[in-house]
Write a protein that holds these residues in place. Sequence first.
Motif, PDB file in Angstrom:
ATOM      1  N   LEU A 180       0.857  -1.183   0.000  1.00 49.37           N
ATOM      2  CA  LEU A 180       0.000   0.000   0.000  1.00 49.37           C
ATOM      3  C   LEU A 180       0.893   1.233   0.000  1.00 49.37           C
ATOM      4  CD1 LEU A 180      -2.839   1.267   0.311  1.00 49.37           C
ATOM      5  CD2 LEU A 180      -2.491   1.136   2.779  1.00 49.37           C
TER       6      LEU A 180
ATOM      7  N   LYS B 202       0.671   8.199   6.058  1.00 49.82           N
ATOM      8  CA  LYS B 202       0.855   7.071   6.973  1.00 49.82           C
ATOM      9  C   LYS B 202       0.740   7.542   8.426  1.00 49.82           C
ATOM     10  CE  LYS B 202       4.099   3.506   8.438  1.00 49.82           C
ATOM     11  NZ  LYS B 202       5.451   2.957   8.288  1.00 49.82           N
TER      12      LYS B 202
ATOM     13  N   TYR C 241      -2.895   8.028   9.257  1.00 49.65           N
ATOM     14  CA  TYR C 241      -3.555   6.734   9.441  1.00 49.65           C
ATOM     15  C   TYR C 241      -3.162   6.121  10.785  1.00 49.65           C
ATOM     16  CZ  TYR C 241      -4.727   6.605   4.394  1.00 49.65           C
ATOM     17  OH  TYR C 241      -5.209   6.848   3.144  1.00 49.65           O
TER      18      TYR C 241
ATOM     19  N   ALA D 179      -5.523   5.116  13.924  1.00 49.62           N
ATOM     20  CA  ALA D 179      -5.525   3.750  14.455  1.00 49.62           C
ATOM     21  C   ALA D 179      -5.233   3.760  15.950  1.00 49.62           C
ATOM     22  CB  ALA D 179      -4.492   2.902  13.709  1.00 49.62           C
TER      23      ALA D 179
ATOM     24  N   LEU E   6      -2.208  -0.362  12.980  1.00 49.36           N
ATOM     25  CA  LEU E   6      -2.460   0.237  11.681  1.00 49.36           C
ATOM     26  C   LEU E   6      -3.036  -0.796  10.726  1.00 49.36           C
ATOM     27  CD1 LEU E   6      -2.316   2.611   9.738  1.00 49.36           C
ATOM     28  CD2 LEU E   6       0.103   2.065   9.352  1.00 49.36           C
ATOM     29  N   ASN E   7      -2.495  -2.000  10.751  1.00 48.96           N
ATOM     30  CA  ASN E   7      -2.972  -3.078   9.892  1.00 48.96           C
ATOM     31  C   ASN E   7      -4.440  -3.397  10.179  1.00 48.96           C
ATOM     32  OD1 ASN E   7      -2.347  -5.195   7.904  1.00 48.96           O
ATOM     33  ND2 ASN E   7      -2.756  -6.581   9.601  1.00 48.96           N
TER      34      ASN E   7
ATOM     35  N   TYR F 181      -6.647  -1.506  11.607  1.00 47.31           N
ATOM     36  CA  TYR F 181      -7.475  -0.338  11.282  1.00 47.31           C
ATOM     37  C   TYR F 181      -7.784  -0.290   9.791  1.00 47.31           C
ATOM     38  CZ  TYR F 181      -9.077   4.515  11.442  1.00 47.31           C
ATOM     39  OH  TYR F 181      -9.827   5.661  11.344  1.00 47.31           O
ATOM     40  N   ILE F 182      -6.773  -0.503   8.964  1.00 52.66           N
ATOM     41  CA  ILE F 182      -6.969  -0.476   7.510  1.00 52.66           C
ATOM     42  C   ILE F 182      -7.865  -1.634   7.068  1.00 52.66           C
ATOM     43  CG2 ILE F 182      -5.805  -0.741   5.285  1.00 52.66           C
ATOM     44  CD1 ILE F 182      -3.439   0.855   6.537  1.00 52.66           C
ATOM     45  N   GLN F 183      -7.631  -2.823   7.619  1.00 54.13           N
ATOM     46  CA  GLN F 183      -8.467  -3.971   7.264  1.00 54.13           C
ATOM     47  C   GLN F 183      -9.931  -3.703   7.612  1.00 54.13           C
ATOM     48  OE1 GLN F 183      -7.076  -7.639   8.954  1.00 54.13           O
ATOM     49  NE2 GLN F 183      -5.226  -7.662   7.725  1.00 54.13           N
TER      50      GLN F 183
ATOM     51  N   ALA G  83     -11.431  -0.828   7.907  1.00 48.77           N
ATOM     52  CA  ALA G  83     -11.974   0.201   7.020  1.00 48.77           C
ATOM     53  C   ALA G  83     -12.369  -0.389   5.670  1.00 48.77           C
ATOM     54  CB  ALA G  83     -10.950   1.324   6.838  1.00 48.77           C
ATOM     55  N   VAL G  84     -11.528  -1.249   5.133  1.00 49.68           N
ATOM     56  CA  VAL G  84     -11.827  -1.877   3.842  1.00 49.68           C
ATOM     57  C   VAL G  84     -13.057  -2.767   3.968  1.00 49.68           C
ATOM     58  CG1 VAL G  84     -10.981  -3.534   2.126  1.00 49.68           C
ATOM     59  CG2 VAL G  84      -9.457  -1.742   2.984  1.00 49.68           C
TER      60      VAL G  84
END
Length: 67
Positions: A26, A33, A36, A40, A47-48, A50-52, A54-55
């Motif tokens: 990404l 970053k 983000y 998170a 962070l991982n 949080y992004i997962q 969100a997706v």
Amino acid sequence: MEENKPTAATKAKRKYNDANYERIPLDVRKGTKAEYKAAADRAGKSLNAYIQEAVEEKMKREKEQQD
């Protein structure tokens, strides 16, 4: 100079991760970053994670709109 050789534990972790996970690179603009990561941290997540999340939330919303 000594070469750093992976330990047995490191090899085992890599083998497990290779068998059970896929990587998604990404790329984001500089500074994004940190934004983000701060979001998170406020959510108490990595962070991982949080992004997962969100997706997954976006995918769920789009699926509900299609139904």
